[in-house]
Design an enzyme around this catalytic site. Structure first.
Site, PDB file in Angstrom:
ATOM      1  N   GLY A   1       1.789  12.249   8.935  1.00 21.27           N
ATOM      2  CA  GLY A   1       2.217  12.202   7.531  1.00 21.27           C
ATOM      3  C   GLY A   1       1.246  11.452   6.643  1.00 21.27           C
TER       4      GLY A   1
ATOM      5  N   LYS B   1      -2.004   9.963  -9.753  1.00 22.02           N
ATOM      6  CA  LYS B   1      -3.373   9.814 -10.266  1.00 22.02           C
ATOM      7  C   LYS B   1      -3.680  10.766 -11.418  1.00 22.02           C
ATOM      8  CE  LYS B   1      -4.318  10.616  -5.956  1.00 22.02           C
ATOM      9  NZ  LYS B   1      -3.287   9.891  -5.208  1.00 22.02           N
TER      10      LYS B   1
ATOM     11  N   VAL C   1      -4.745   4.097  -7.515  1.00 18.57           N
ATOM     12  CA  VAL C   1      -5.892   3.800  -6.651  1.00 18.57           C
ATOM     13  C   VAL C   1      -5.539   2.617  -5.750  1.00 18.57           C
ATOM     14  CG1 VAL C   1      -8.330   3.122  -6.590  1.00 18.57           C
ATOM     15  CG2 VAL C   1      -7.508   4.596  -8.422  1.00 18.57           C
TER      16      VAL C   1
ATOM     17  N   LYS D   1      -9.418   9.720  -7.983  1.00 18.87           N
ATOM     18  CA  LYS D   1      -9.459   8.257  -8.087  1.00 18.87           C
ATOM     19  C   LYS D   1     -10.736   7.796  -8.785  1.00 18.87           C
ATOM     20  CE  LYS D   1      -6.413   7.525  -4.143  1.00 18.87           C
ATOM     21  NZ  LYS D   1      -6.332   7.543  -2.669  1.00 18.87           N
TER      22      LYS D   1
ATOM     23  N   GLY E   1       0.399   2.016   2.773  1.00 19.43           N
ATOM     24  CA  GLY E   1       1.698   2.595   3.089  1.00 19.43           C
ATOM     25  C   GLY E   1       2.587   2.744   1.888  1.00 19.43           C
TER      26      GLY E   1
ATOM     27  N   GLU F   1      -1.044   1.379 -11.721  1.00 20.56           N
ATOM     28  CA  GLU F   1      -1.696   0.612 -10.656  1.00 20.56           C
ATOM     29  C   GLU F   1      -1.703   1.358  -9.335  1.00 20.56           C
ATOM     30  OE1 GLU F   1      -3.343  -2.654 -10.902  1.00 20.56           O
ATOM     31  OE2 GLU F   1      -4.044  -1.500  -9.209  1.00 20.56           O
TER      32      GLU F   1
END
Lengths: 350, 350
Positions: free
Chosen positions: B213, B132, B159, B231, B325, B156
């Site tokens: 995690g 970011k 965020v 973000k 994920g 891409e």
């Protein structure tokens, strides 16, 4: 690049599209090197016009809304209906020739839209349409025809108005496989279900939708689930290679009986929603379902629509439209037109 | 078309990307005429390798996960770190040269990511990043640099992982103006807020996230709102021409005090969510807000993220990610890579 456009169907959506095209003229030229010229308009009851040099579509929209006919729009005669207009479009020397199809849905056989699309694609004209019929009834035939002719057949407006669904998957999720979908895709029934939850009875809730112009005059398209079934078939055909028609959809609508169910569900902290769903290899389903309140579809109120895509790579991805309307549907046609322009550049470049 | 890739940063995301690239090799060749070859890898602590003929990135990922170093991957020596790897990439004769930047976020000044991106763009290499920092701190500088060099700077994954946000607006909503946004964009805090609603205390809920995690080891990035602020800055910069950094965001995080508020809100049929928002011309805001349950953001549980875009043409459009994920973030890089490939075709064709 010059695009000649024939508008077949010139009702609310077609006229809003003509105006939107005019409003975005500068952006189209600047950002996409695209100049659009409407050369033909065909309506069912108010005549047809064609002028290879361009017609005044915004003026024509105003004329029709004032109770006039296309004959007064000052274009040369010589075309008598939609077929003539498409044939004339096919003779255009413009770099892009595009049929903009906005006739209303025929749930029996998708006519005359399907024939309009077929004639245009055969004549190597691109097609953009807001009509669900052709993609719901004949996607395989028409997309094969488009591919054979080297043109595009696009229909973003068929589901969730201008909010991207087909473009979302095609343009932003490359190599992703869609395994299934669940969604609320009919605004009228969602509006009625929200009204039922608020204590209204079914008949007045429907009448209210019709008075506001949201529901079709023929309410069965909405409340019997045919509109949702056409959208489910379109989604299944394009995203899941379904090869189905709306008649293949396992369809249950809503009715006066739904009122007590909708209110009882609330006592269980649930909501009844008309859900359209399908999995790859299975028959699509449209039916009212009682959803727990943490289901995203349960939270949709009034005109809101949402589609949950089940993907192999990104889990569940959801796209929602919280507001709907004529401009959105007109925009879907515009975004398809821009996709055609961008695709031309790619085709030339590869 | 051959693309040479340098992977700078080779942690969980970078290694998952290397494997995803391998898994999608056939689809990339078939659907996009794109052949990707990883020629360099640079890590902070495990060395760097470069081989103009290609390195075995999947093998290298396995080596590192087994406790080895890149030196054992069998590539010729001669590079000592990320800078060398980018310089070598710039010498590649491949049609596409792409830096894949996946170092971790530095909320102070976005380094070394920002320098990596700057060096690559200056050397006319495309950049895709899941970090970011560069877009949140230096979007104007870096996008101008990319434009001047005739290459792309894409992010891409910055965020909502691989769920399209930037690609959604750029590719599927042409000519639409974004007026503002509201969203839940940090999974850790949303997970914690959901746990608080279920009666857990703050500290164990956070510890649970860290053990799984999901939360950063340095919890302040998540709970103090820095991740959401980065973000929000990225979204404001790209969608609203904000010209801001994360330090310009009006930022409030969550903490132990939030627990009682979150539970009290539920007695009012509301939910507390960490909301990131901005309007065109205003300072972005990140803060916990009490939302009525018919607010779509209130319905998000656990890892779910959503972004509501306020548009001039389509009203409010929402994109949600219900699952998140590593694969999603890796996919974001892949989708950016495909966008670069498609953009090349367009550039050649226009």
């Amino acid at each position: 690049m010059l695009a000649d456009l024939a508008l077949v169907g010139f009702g609310h959506v077609g006229r809003r599209f003509a105006r939107l095209l005019d409003e975005r003229r500068e952006a189209l030229a600047r950002d996409f090197d695209l100049t659009c010229r409407v050369t033909g308009i065909a309506t069912r009851r108010h005549g047809a016009i064609y002028n290879a040099g361009g017609v005044d579509a915004v003026g024509a929209a105003g004329l029709l809304e004032a109770g006039g006919t296309l004959a007064e729009a000052g274009a040369p005669a010589g075309v008598t209906g939609s077929h003539d207009v498409i044939v004339r479009l096919a003779e255009s020397p413009a770099a892009l020739r595009v049929l903009v199809e906005t006739t209303t849905l025929d749930i029996g056989a998708a006519e005359p839209a399907r024939s309009h699309v077929r004639i245009a694609l055969t004549a190597r004209c691109h097609v953009v349409t807001a009509n669900k019929g052709p993609v719901a009834f004949a996607y395989r035939e028409l997309s094969a025809l488009a591919e054979g002719s080297g043109v595009r057949f696009l229909f973003e407006g068929a589901v969730m108005d201008g909010v991207p669904v087909f473009n979302l998957v095609r343009e932003t999720m490359p190599t992703v496989r869609i395994e299934g979908f669940r969604g609320v895709v009919n605004s009228t029934t969602n509006h009625i279900l929200t009204a039922l939850e608020n204590g209204e009875a079914f008949a007045p809730a429907l009448a209210h939708m019709q008075a506001e112009g949201i529901a079709e005059a023929d309410a069965s398209l909405d409340v019997d689930g045919w509109d949702a079934a056409a959208k489910a078939a379109a989604l299944a055909n394009v995203l899941l290679d379904g090869g189905v028609t709306p008649r293949d959809v396992d369809r249950t609508g809503i009715g006066p009986d739904t009122a007590s169910w909708a209110r009882e569900a609330m006592t269980r902290a649930c909501r009844v929603r008309l859900v359209a769903s399908a999995r790859r290899g299975s028959r699509p389903i449209v039916r009212p379902e009682e959803l727990p309140q943490d289901d995203l579809l349960a939270g949709l109120r009034g005109m809101a629509n949402a589609l949950i895509l089940d993907t192999d790579t990104l889990g569940r991805v959801v796209i929602c439209q919280l507001d709907g309307g004529l401009t959105h549907t007109a925009y879907a046609l515009l975004s398809d037109l821009i996709a055609i322009r961008k695709g031309c550049a790619v085709a030339a470049g590869v």
